[in-house]
Design an enzyme around this catalytic site. Structure first.
Site, PDB file in Angstrom:
ATOM      1  N   ASP A  11      78.016 -96.258 -20.866  1.00 50.08           N
ATOM      2  CA  ASP A  11      77.310 -97.483 -21.250  1.00 50.08           C
ATOM      3  C   ASP A  11      76.184 -97.173 -22.225  1.00 50.08           C
ATOM      4  O   ASP A  11      75.113 -97.769 -22.169  1.00 50.08           O
ATOM      5  CB  ASP A  11      76.762 -98.168 -19.996  1.00 50.08           C
ATOM      6  CG  ASP A  11      76.644 -99.675 -20.164  1.00 50.08           C
ATOM      7  OD1 ASP A  11      77.224-100.217 -21.125  1.00 50.08           O
ATOM      8  OD2 ASP A  11      75.965-100.308 -19.336  1.00 50.08           O
TER       9      ASP A  11
ATOM     10  N   GLU B 215      67.410-108.420 -11.444  1.00 52.35           N
ATOM     11  CA  GLU B 215      66.185-108.705 -12.186  1.00 52.35           C
ATOM     12  C   GLU B 215      65.264-107.506 -12.065  1.00 52.35           C
ATOM     13  O   GLU B 215      65.369-106.716 -11.123  1.00 52.35           O
ATOM     14  CB  GLU B 215      65.508-109.971 -11.645  1.00 52.35           C
ATOM     15  CG  GLU B 215      65.198-109.919 -10.162  1.00 52.35           C
ATOM     16  CD  GLU B 215      64.723-111.254  -9.597  1.00 52.35           C
ATOM     17  OE1 GLU B 215      64.359-112.144 -10.386  1.00 52.35           O
ATOM     18  OE2 GLU B 215      64.726-111.401  -8.364  1.00 52.35           O
TER      19      GLU B 215
END
Length: 538
Positions: free
Chosen positions: A352, A229
């Site tokens: 990515d 998070e």
């Protein structure tokens, strides 16, 4: 226990939070006062036969004006209008209501009734109402205004009309005492407001001690994924220095996942080596309690994926898209050419590159983020054979087939990202993981102009060369891709208008996109979309 510096920082945070919440609190007060005035219209009308129609009409007029004022104010505040001075104006109006009522009572019922009317009981209540604004100065002003108005009305208008021998409670000593009580209620309310603020700050400081990652004070959560998070945080070491950062924290349940923690640490180690204006900076890696965290550069903006969603998937202005592509090409070129301190090439590959990992700030800055699975092509042992890492739908063919990769793999992903930025649509699609992996190898890729006819052939050519499936025919370096984009002219030229157009698009999208797992401000993307998760095959 919270240190004085930390408590002071929390007090500042609390004051800023209450200041940001001022509009909501004033809206609540306006709604309450509008409802109260509406109820008083009915009550005053019912009392007409008892207090006389002259006084009734005057009171009805006053209450009607108040009802209209607070209703209009309530609607305006709800619509987004606000000015800090409205606090002071409303407190002055609220505290002065009994003075106007007293003047009406004096006019229609005489001085004795005016000084003993039950409506004066609410004066102290209206003074206390000022405490809802959490500003002790407002409470002091309310008490002083109430006491001053009461004395002024008494000595200037009421006392000359009293009989020579009035009731003892209506003589000057008692009136002055009542005025002092009104002033005291303001002082008491101010003391309570200040005490509330101090105790709240202390309680918040004690609570924040449990949530402070070393020298980082956490604020709102701005992103969450399956394993980590992200919070907006303030780096606040001793001495008063503060800096806004994005703090990425491993969720406690995954702190013991050796593979994930290895990737997490590798992201920090790699990013600490990278210093480029188009790459997110990592400042710190640490462990707090039973979890790990990264402190990263805070970007006040949003991911490219959210930006496109905010624009209705219509694509960026052409110059904004080419500017974005040129900036990303520069970042990739720097990454691919990065060497060790001794000059040995690292052969780094991001692996990515995709819209959720491209951050666009409010002023058109472009940042490449999320280096968790970046690797050195010379350290192949870190990725087992047959293990595919990357986001489905943004892989080069060689990456999808778990073959050897190099910087050109990132350039294929750059082509997919630039194509999507131009058209607003994902290029490679599929219903499941297998279809998405095959799409990277087999799915036909149309030029961007097939979806957006105003795109010129020269821009098509730049994008389609990046999307060559034959790695030997693909644009070989980020520097060459950037040079091709910078060579464009006319409406598609990245300079001089590209960054300005990107800024406008970002600000437009920020007004439309609501907070979600892809944060709206200070974007650092995390996602649980199954089509976007790391794929493993073999």
């Amino acid at each position: 226990m919270a240190t004085p510096t930390r408590t002071s920082a929390v007090s500042k945070f609390l004051s800023n939070h209450l200041r940001r919440d001022a509009q909501a609190r004033e809206t609540s007060v306006a709604g309450y006062m509008a409802g109260l005035a509406a109820a008083c219209l009915v009550a005053v009308g019912a009392l007409g036969p008892y207090i006389g129609w002259g006084l009734t009409r005057s009171l009805l007029g006053l209450v009607a004006v108040l009802c209209l004022y607070y209703t209009v104010l309530w609607r305006a505040l709800r619509a987004g209008w606000f000015h800090p001075a409205i606090h002071w104006l409303n407190v002055a109006i609220e505290v002065s209501i009994p003075s106007v009522v007293l003047a009406f009572d004096l006019r229609f019922q005489g001085p004795t009734y005016a000084l003993t009317a039950p409506t004066l009981v609410i004066w102290g209540t209206l003074v206390v109402l000022a405490a809802l604004r959490t500003n002790p100065k407002l409470a002091l002003m309310a008490g002083a205004l109430a006491g001053g108005e009461y004395l002024a009305l008494y000595f200037l208008f009421v006392r000359p009309l009293l009989p020579e021998q009035p009731l003892l409670t209506l003589t000057p000593p008692f009136i002055i005492m009542r005025s002092v009580f009104l002033l005291s209620s303001g002082v008491a309310t101010a003391i309570l407001a200040r005490h509330f603020m101090r105790k709240t700050a202390q309680a918040l400081a004690a609570l924040r001690e449990q949530e402070v990652m070393g020298k980082y004070m956490l604020h709102e959560r701005i992103g969450v994924g399956g394993m980590a998070e992200v919070f907006r945080a303030t780096y606040s070491p001793e001495g008063g220095f503060e800096k806004q950062v994005a703090l990425k924290r491993v969720l406690p349940g995954f702190a013991d996942d050796i593979e994930f923690v290895t990737l997490f640490r590798r992201e920090a180690e790699l990013c600490s080596m990278l210093h480029h204006p188009n790459i997110i900076q990592v400042f710190d890696l640490g462990r707090h309690g039973n979890t790990y965290f990264l402190a990263m550069e805070y970007v006040d903006g949003l991911p490219l994926s959210s930006l496109l969603r905010g624009l209705g998937w219509q694509g960026l202005p052409l110059s904004a898209a080419t500017f974005l592509g040129a900036e990303l090409a520069s970042a990739l070129d720097y990454l691919h050419r990065r060497t060790t301190a001794t000059g040995e090439p690292l052969h780094l590959v991001h692996r990515d590159m995709n819209p959720p990992n491209v951050l666009v700030s409010r002023i058109g800055e472009v940042k490449l983020s999320d280096f968790g699975i970046a690797r050195s092509a010379s350290r192949a042992q870190l990725t087992m054979a047959g293990n595919v890492r990357g986001k489905l739908g943004y892989m080069a063919p060689e990456q999808a087939m778990a073959q050897s990769i190099d910087g050109r793999t990132d350039l294929f992903a750059l082509g997919l990202t630039l194509h999507e930025a131009l058209t607003g649509r994902r290029v490679l699609t599929g219903e499941n993981e297998a279809q998405l992996l095959m799409a990277a190898v087999e799915q036909p890729i149309p030029p961007p102009s097939h979806l957006r006819p105003e795109i010129p052939p020269e821009l098509d050519a730049v994008v389609m060369r990046l999307l060559e499936r034959d790695v030997n025919k693909r644009t070989p370096t980020g520097a060459e891709a950037r040079a091709q984009l910078l060579a464009l002219t006319g409406a598609v030229a990245p300079f001089p208008q590209g960054q300005l157009e990107l800024t406008r698009a970002a600000q437009q999208a920020l007004t439309r996109v609501r907070p979600s797992s892809e944060r709206v401000s200070g974007a650092h993307p995390l996602t649980d979309d199954p089509t976007q998760l790391e794929a493993r095959s073999g």
